[in-house]
Design an enzyme around this catalytic site. Sequence first.
Site, PDB file in Angstrom:
ATOM      1  N   GLU A   1      -9.981 -10.384  -7.239  1.00 24.04           N
ATOM      2  CA  GLU A   1      -9.002  -9.299  -7.122  1.00 24.04           C
ATOM      3  C   GLU A   1      -7.868  -9.431  -8.142  1.00 24.04           C
ATOM      4  O   GLU A   1      -7.412  -8.430  -8.693  1.00 24.04           O
ATOM      5  CB  GLU A   1      -8.424  -9.284  -5.698  1.00 24.04           C
TER       6      GLU A   1
ATOM      7  N   LYS B   1       0.829  -1.202   0.000  1.00 24.22           N
ATOM      8  CA  LYS B   1       0.000   0.000   0.000  1.00 24.22           C
ATOM      9  C   LYS B   1       0.872   1.265   0.000  1.00 24.22           C
ATOM     10  O   LYS B   1       2.087   1.192   0.214  1.00 24.22           O
ATOM     11  CB  LYS B   1      -0.925  -0.051   1.224  1.00 24.22           C
TER      12      LYS B   1
ATOM     13  N   TYR C   1     -12.566  -2.429  -3.155  1.00 23.01           N
ATOM     14  CA  TYR C   1     -13.073  -2.355  -1.782  1.00 23.01           C
ATOM     15  C   TYR C   1     -14.608  -2.287  -1.720  1.00 23.01           C
ATOM     16  O   TYR C   1     -15.174  -1.806  -0.740  1.00 23.01           O
ATOM     17  CB  TYR C   1     -12.456  -1.162  -1.052  1.00 23.01           C
TER      18      TYR C   1
ATOM     19  N   HIS D   1      -2.010  -5.355   1.506  1.00 22.23           N
ATOM     20  CA  HIS D   1      -3.293  -6.016   1.283  1.00 22.23           C
ATOM     21  C   HIS D   1      -3.015  -7.439   0.827  1.00 22.23           C
ATOM     22  O   HIS D   1      -2.081  -7.672   0.061  1.00 22.23           O
ATOM     23  CB  HIS D   1      -4.109  -5.307   0.191  1.00 22.23           C
TER      24      HIS D   1
ATOM     25  N   ARG E   1       2.709  -6.448   9.380  1.00 24.41           N
ATOM     26  CA  ARG E   1       1.953  -5.421  10.118  1.00 24.41           C
ATOM     27  C   ARG E   1       2.417  -5.326  11.567  1.00 24.41           C
ATOM     28  O   ARG E   1       2.440  -4.240  12.150  1.00 24.41           O
ATOM     29  CB  ARG E   1       0.462  -5.746  10.032  1.00 24.41           C
TER      30      ARG E   1
ATOM     31  N   ASN F   1      -1.870   0.045   7.352  1.00 20.59           N
ATOM     32  CA  ASN F   1      -1.360  -1.290   7.703  1.00 20.59           C
ATOM     33  C   ASN F   1      -0.556  -1.960   6.584  1.00 20.59           C
ATOM     34  O   ASN F   1      -0.394  -3.181   6.561  1.00 20.59           O
ATOM     35  CB  ASN F   1      -2.501  -2.178   8.221  1.00 20.59           C
TER      36      ASN F   1
ATOM     37  N   THR G   1      -5.296  -7.608  10.713  1.00 17.15           N
ATOM     38  CA  THR G   1      -5.642  -6.312  10.105  1.00 17.15           C
ATOM     39  C   THR G   1      -5.151  -5.120  10.931  1.00 17.15           C
ATOM     40  O   THR G   1      -4.561  -4.185  10.402  1.00 17.15           O
ATOM     41  CB  THR G   1      -7.173  -6.210   9.928  1.00 17.15           C
TER      42      THR G   1
END
Length: 151
Positions: A126, A9, A49, A115, A102, A112, A91
């Site tokens: 995805e 991310k 999302y 993904h 994480r 975080n 998460t």
Amino acid sequence: MERTLIIIKPDGVQRGLIGEIIARFERSGLRLAAMKFMQITPALAARHYAVHEGKRFYEGLIQYITSAPVVVMAWEGLNAIQLARKLMGKTNPLDADAGSIRGDFGVSIGRNLVHGSDGPETAAFELGLFFAPEEFVTWERCTDAWIFEEN
Ligand code: DAT
Ligand code: MG
């Protein structure tokens, strides 16, 4: 064999953790099948999302994931989906074990770092959002027999 979609991310990219995060997937034994560096558009973020639409963190999540470039990858192997989730950690970085991405680098649930798909159907959906079929590389790695036990 399974494939999973992994995204580094914007915070992972901005913090200079691309190499660190890729290294963890690489040394796990999973095999890289596709990779690209890109910036996610609001339209793509909304599709990715969609399951979170309407939740109170949704707007912030779309803002965050589109705010800077990301690295998008497909990793494959035995139980790749579950294995990747374990490498990532829970998460919320507060709940993520030390030794996970994480757990080692995260502080906030909304920052975080990574993904990863959460199941086979999600993974197929995805992967299709981010990669065209011809972008997946089919290859034999010289270490495969030492990593993937034959049943
Ligand atoms: P994961 O990314 O572990 O699959 P998820 O699919 O439940 O988690 O949520 C997607 C992302 O949305 C998550 O990585 C961070 C954000 N998020 C989830 N729950 C949140 C919450 N309660 N507050 C803020 N952000 C949240
Ligand atoms: Mg999820």
